[in-house]
Design an enzyme around this catalytic site. Structure first.
Site, PDB file in Angstrom:
ATOM      1  N   GLU A 323       0.599  -1.283  -0.011  1.00  0.00           N
ATOM      2  CA  GLU A 323      -0.019  -0.009  -0.195  1.00  0.00           C
ATOM      3  C   GLU A 323       0.993   1.145   0.089  1.00  0.00           C
ATOM      4  OE1 GLU A 323      -2.952  -0.863   3.145  1.00  0.00           O
ATOM      5  OE2 GLU A 323      -4.295  -1.791   1.858  1.00  0.00           O
ATOM      6  N   ASP A 397      -8.276  -9.351   3.760  1.00  0.00           N
ATOM      7  CA  ASP A 397      -7.995  -8.230   4.733  1.00  0.00           C
ATOM      8  C   ASP A 397      -9.086  -8.185   5.731  1.00  0.00           C
ATOM      9  OD1 ASP A 397      -7.270  -5.885   5.947  1.00  0.00           O
ATOM     10  OD2 ASP A 397      -7.857  -4.628   4.318  1.00  0.00           O
ATOM     11  N   GLU A 425     -12.718  -2.990  11.867  1.00  0.00           N
ATOM     12  CA  GLU A 425     -12.796  -2.115  10.819  1.00  0.00           C
ATOM     13  C   GLU A 425     -13.912  -2.503   9.718  1.00  0.00           C
ATOM     14  OE1 GLU A 425      -9.120  -2.465   8.609  1.00  0.00           O
ATOM     15  OE2 GLU A 425      -9.934  -1.261   6.808  1.00  0.00           O
TER      16      GLU A 425
HETATM   17  O1  GCW Z   1      -7.313  -3.049   5.472  1.00  0.00           O
HETATM   18  C1  GCW Z   1      -6.163  -2.154   5.288  1.00  0.00           C
HETATM   19  C2  GCW Z   1      -6.685  -1.006   6.320  1.00  0.00           C
HETATM   20  C3  GCW Z   1      -5.696  -0.028   6.426  1.00  0.00           C
HETATM   21  C4  GCW Z   1      -4.448  -0.892   6.935  1.00  0.00           C
HETATM   22  C5  GCW Z   1      -4.126  -2.005   6.172  1.00  0.00           C
HETATM   23  C6  GCW Z   1      -2.905  -2.965   6.982  1.00  0.00           C
HETATM   24  C7  GCW Z   1      -2.897  -0.094   8.516  1.00  0.00           C
HETATM   25  O2  GCW Z   1      -7.970  -0.746   5.400  1.00  0.00           O
HETATM   26  O3  GCW Z   1      -5.955   0.918   7.035  1.00  0.00           O
HETATM   27  O4  GCW Z   1      -3.196   0.236   7.084  1.00  0.00           O
HETATM   28  O5  GCW Z   1      -4.947  -2.888   6.003  1.00  0.00           O
HETATM   29  O6  GCW Z   1      -3.289  -3.693   7.419  1.00  0.00           O
HETATM   30  O7  GCW Z   1      -1.789  -2.509   6.682  1.00  0.00           O
END
Ligand code: GCW
Length: 711
Positions: A323, A397, A425
């Site tokens: 990311e 995720d 989340e």
């Molecule tokens: O799912 C995603 C989240 C991000 C998070 C990422 C991760 C911290 O939306 O907010 O970043 O995973 O786990 O690195």
């Protein structure tokens, strides 16, 4: 001005009477409110057993033990319980290590204690020179701390201590919280107010809450915490911030908690010109290549500097090449080469690297679910032995329900740390009551078949399957500065459950829920039963009203709260919803079978075949692995479309039922907490219905089938 004693007393009286916010029931005390027991028989037993507390020895940790046990017993028993340094003539609680306590030494438990390691403890009823005693014995003071909290838990749960004989030690060595807390006190995916850490006040002002945080974690056996976001700001490694981190580490230490920091891989670089960039560092180098000698020197020096301030510093948590975060691949180096550089520099101090496997580079494979496995499995055996590869429970995720990440079992030479998400989340933030223990148990209990039957994920992460040299589990924290810590009163139960499972993954969700309810809400059996019945099915219900039957990633973009199955335009295809659900006129779901992306091949047999065939794939994962026809016959006998409608409806119905049950408890729960939960449940019911209606309305455009009636 001189104040008379009378004046002072009047002021105190006024302050006390106008400060109801310090009431015992605002949720601040979590599961440690130590309300007086009301069962007279058990109260009598405890009062007899604990006429005093005997603690021999001295240390900061023992000071905490002394304070906690006294406070706990006095609260629970509603009586004075003096702390003595030697045993008197009446029954007592005796706490000590054999090195500091003569009583414990003379009882000669050395054989049993050696099996309990650094953190374990023994609670046993014995006679010392004819005097009945309940002892808590351990090898280290921290074991006594864990044992004391455990004893208080037994008492809060009204368990008889006649002939008590408990040996307990954690099954997992590193039991960590990971905070996604930013420098500006915002919390990524945090729903309970600002970050607990007041960086601008540190190191000068030390908020009392840091201590309370450490105490709560210690009560569960959590022994480490990474305090900042994995999307890391490199500033945490500057001298200025190391001084702040040191203060936190000093507060945490006597509670047995080690401090970890999330680092940015490009830290040795010059700062980025754009402050919001995920690139750049705090150094002056032109490269962060892990094989570059200057880079390696930079890290060695930095790590030395950290250990000068924090001698027991835990290590680094690293999100790299994920990311937009920098990483070794920026220099054509592997994850192993990147992690090894850091591990080598940390090793002399006993520090570790926790290297995240949350990577999903679209160039690796068109199916996001396959990418982490494809990148990491070939590296098995290449990581130094003080490195964990940390993986989320599922391959995508933290979705409401995912099949397990197939990495578990597939990296026998690399200690894998399981990363769970306590913060909700994708599970309704702090607005929905969703008890997560059943989800985590589903993952922990899943048999990977990596070495044949009995190769559960729990056995991968507790090291017993592959003989890992170290073992770990982490939970992404749901704490914040809200008075009740977690936003939703019931979200506290998820923090609690994480800690309890990290200590002992064999505990059941039911046991954990029951403990938490009795310690937090009520000891009335009927109330416990009702609340437990709400909690236990709440996760399955949430799966049903959000993403039943293996659907995933159809939530509102960015915010991740409500539904948005129509989401189709993004800079990345794998951030859209349509990429995942693939609804069309034929059916629904992502074909990951051998006729599709072949993600099923990443699992061990027999799962590989079971997931691969639509006839044998469990309904729970159907749309994860298959593009099923709308009229596909489900295990229930319904068609896919009807089953989808059914699941969405029973999900919403469960919330309605939770709301009804909660209403019946009005007279049993204090008014503040009662109405807090009542309001949250009303929101949850409304929003669960929005999930159902939005998703069914959207999918109906493809299925073109009527929504059946349900009552
Ligand atoms: O799912 C995603 C989240 C991000 C998070 C990422 C991760 C911290 O939306 O907010 O970043 O995973 O786990 O690195």
């Amino acid at each position: 001005m001189k104040l008379s004693l009378q004046h002072v007393l009047i002021v105190i009286l006024i302050v006390v009477s106008v400060c109801p916010m310090i009431s015992a029931d605002d949720g601040y005390n979590l599961w440690m409110s130590y309300r007086k027991l009301d069962d007279s028989a058990i109260l009598k037993e405890y009062k007899q057993a604990f006429s005093s507390i005997v603690i021999e020895g001295d240390s900061e940790t023992l000071g905490i033990v002394r304070e906690e046990v006294k406070k706990g017993l006095e609260g629970l028993l509603g009586a004075d319980v003096p702390v003595l340094s030697t045993l008197s003539k009446s029954a007592a609680l005796v706490i000590g290590t054999s090195s500091q306590s003569q009583v414990i030494q003379e009882l000669n438990f050395s054989n049993e204690l050696t099996l309990l390691g650094r953190d374990g403890f023994l609670i046993r009823s014995v006679k010392v020179k004819g005097i009945p005693a309940i002892i808590i014995a351990a090898n280290e003071d921290v074991g006594l701390l864990y044992g004391s909290f455990h004893l208080l838990r037994l008492i809060q749960n009204g368990q008889s201590l006649t002939d008590v004989n408990i040996h307990s030690k954690p099954r997992i060595q590193y039991r960590l919280l990971n905070h996604w807390d930013n420098l500006d006190r915002s919390v990524e995916r945090g729903y309970a107010g600002k970050s607990l850490w007041k960086w601008d006040e540190l190191p000068g002002t030390v908020d009392t809450r840091y201590k309370d945080y450490a105490r709560a974690n210690a009560s569960l056996g959590i022994n480490g915490t990474a305090v900042n976001n994995v999307n890391a700001n490199p500033i945490f490694l500057t001298a200025k911030y190391i001084a702040k981190l040191k203060v936190l580490a000093d507060v945490f230490r006597p509670y047995g908690i080690k401090l970890f920091v999330s680092i940015r891989f490009s830290s040795p670089l010059r700062p980025a010109s754009n402050r919001n960039s995920r690139r750049g560092g705090i150094g002056s180098l032109e490269t962060a290549d892990p094989l570059d000698p200057d880079v390696r020197r930079w890290w060695k020096e930095k790590i030395k500097e950290v250990y000068q301030s924090i001698p027991d510093f835990g290590g680094f948590l690293v999100k790299a090449n994920s990311e937009g975060m920098p990483g070794p691949q920026d220099y054509n180096r592997s994850h192993a080469e990147g992690a090894n550089m850091l591990a080598e520099a940390l090793a002399p101090y006993g520090g570790i690297v926790i290297w995240r496997a949350f990577v999903y580079d679209a160039d690796v494979d068109p199916d996001r679910a396959k990418r982490a496995y494809m990148e990491f499995v070939p590296l098995d055996g290449q990581f130094h032995n003080n490195i964990f590869v940390q993986s989320k429970n599922g391959p995508i995720d933290f979705q409401p329900r995912e099949p397990i990440q197939p990495l578990f079992g597939a990296m026998p030479k690399t200690p894998l740390m399981l990363e769970l998400q306590i913060t909700q989340e994708y599970l309704g933030h702090s607005k929905h009551l969703v008890f997560l223990a059943p989800m985590w148990k589903e993952c922990l209990d899943f048999d990977t078949y990596a070495k044949g039957q009995n190769s559960q994920v729990s056995r991968v992460i507790d090291g017993s399957l592959h003989n890992y040299p170290m073992t770990g589990i982490a939970g992404v924290a749901n704490t914040g500065s809200d008075r009740n810590w977690c936003g939703h009163l019931f979200a506290q139960a998820n923090w609690y459950a994480f800690g309890r499972l990290a200590w002992d993954h064999n505990l059941s969700s039911e046991e954990i829920a029951e403990e938490w309810i009795r310690m937090t809400l009520s000891r009335n059996d009927d109330v416990v039963k009702t609340v437990k019945s709400m909690m236990i099915g709440s996760w399955e219900a949430c799966v049903n009203y959000m993403t039943p039957l293996g659907l995933h990633h159809i939530m509102q973009a960015g915010f991740h709260y409500g539904p948005q199955p129509s989401y189709a335009k993004s800079s990345r295809l794998d951030w859209t919803s349509v990429y995942y659900h693939r609804a069309d006129s034929v059916g629904l779901g992502f074909n990951r079978s051998s006729s599709g992306s072949n993600a099923t091949s990443q699992y061990f047999p027999p799962w590989r075949q079971r997931f691969d065939k639509i006839e044998t794939c469990p309904d729970e994962y159907l749309l994860w692995f298959h593009h099923a026809r709308w009229d596909h016959k489900m295990q229930s006998g319904r068609t896919l479309w009807d089953e989808l409608c059914y699941r969405y409806n029973i999900g919403v119905d469960y919330v309605k039922e939770m709301r009804r049950k909660w209403t019946t408890l009005e007279k049993d729960i204090d008014p503040d907490r009662f109405s807090h939960v009542q309001e949250k449940l009303a929101t949850q019911e409304k929003d669960a219905a929005i999930w159902r209606d939005t998703c069914l309305g959207y999918f109906q455009k493809f299925s073109k089938m009527p929504i059946p009636e349900y009552n």
